[in-house]
Design a protein around this motif. Structure first.
Motif, short mmCIF file in Angstrom:
data_model
loop_
_atom_site.label_atom_id
_atom_site.label_comp_id
_atom_site.label_asym_id
_atom_site.label_seq_id
_atom_site.Cartn_x
_atom_site.Cartn_y
_atom_site.Cartn_z
N THR A 98 2.86 0.45 18.22
CA THR A 98 1.48 0.70 17.82
C THR A 98 1.43 1.31 16.43
O THR A 98 0.62 0.91 15.60
N GLN A 99 2.28 2.30 16.17
CA GLN A 99 2.42 2.86 14.82
C GLN A 99 3.51 2.05 14.13
O GLN A 99 4.69 2.24 14.37
N THR A 102 6.21 4.33 9.19
CA THR A 102 6.57 5.74 9.32
C THR A 102 5.71 6.56 8.35
O THR A 102 4.92 6.01 7.57
N PHE A 120 2.07 5.82 7.21
CA PHE A 120 1.30 6.36 8.32
C PHE A 120 1.11 7.85 8.09
O PHE A 120 2.08 8.60 7.95
N SER A 122 0.28 10.97 9.70
CA SER A 122 0.11 11.70 10.96
C SER A 122 -0.56 13.05 10.74
O SER A 122 -1.05 13.65 11.69
N TYR A 129 -3.41 5.01 8.66
CA TYR A 129 -2.67 4.53 7.50
C TYR A 129 -3.40 4.89 6.21
O TYR A 129 -4.63 4.85 6.13
#
Length: 190
Positions: A98-99, A102, A120, A122, A129
């Motif tokens: 899904t992600q 990194t 990504f 987080s 993103y």
């Protein structure tokens, strides 16, 4: 005559066995990728290794495509930063999870001397993103974003392209070219 046919079949089997054993399967995968955001459209293809790491990520080894109509000219080397986004390095990893990217993402250059680093994020309240974009004049360091630079949210997607195994196709061609003369020779004698 039977001995000659038996000898031909034996030679064919031994030769094809050697060819199949020494030929190796393809060691790369091709992917279609794309992303978009406000004023951003990018798409193309990746080449990766064919085996994911323990977390399910494949190493990107090549890239082609365009960003806003501008041709992508190269992949940023793994472990380095795209100019204008130092000290954040890229790891050039992609996943089917899904992600898919990194927190380091991948980087590339374009024909007009621009650089992009999708990754990504987080750390956002709602993780997602982002794309860091830097354009000339490039001032080193992420804290020096100029008016021509940006860090914007994007939607990112990548999928593996299904392609026939090159070893299998090559093997069929070789067997066909060896087997055809034998079949013709046998037909003439009948």
């Amino acid at each position: 005559m039977k001995n000659l046919t038996l000898l031909s079949v034996t030679v064919l089997a031994a030769t094809s066995g050697l060819m199949f054993q020494t030929m190796q399967a393809a060691s790369a995968l091709n992917w279609n990728w794309n992303y978009s955001g406000t004023g951003i459209t990018a798409s193309g293809t990746f080449t990766t290794n064919d085996t994911p790491n323990d977390l399910g990520f494949y190493q990107i080894t090549g890239i082609t495509g365009t960003r806003n109509g501008e041709t992508i000219t190269g992949l940023q080397p793994t472990g380095t930063s795209v100019p204008g986004n130092e000290p954040f390095i890229v790891d050039n990893l992609i996943s089917l999870n899904t992600q898919q990217l990194t927190g380091d993402g991948f980087g590339y250059s374009t024909e007009q001397g621009n650089y992009s680093n999708p990754f990504f994020a987080s750390f956002l309240p709602t993780p997602g993103y982002l794309e860091v974009f830097s354009a000339p004049p490039i001032v080193p360091g992420f804290e020096n974003l100029g008016l021509e630079d940006s860090e914007l949210p994007i939607s990112f997607s990548a999928t593996i392209i299904t392609v026939p195994e090159t070893t299998f196709i090559l093997s069929l061609l070789i067997l066909g070219s060896i087997g055809a003369p034998l079949a013709l020779k046998r037909k003439k004698r009948s």
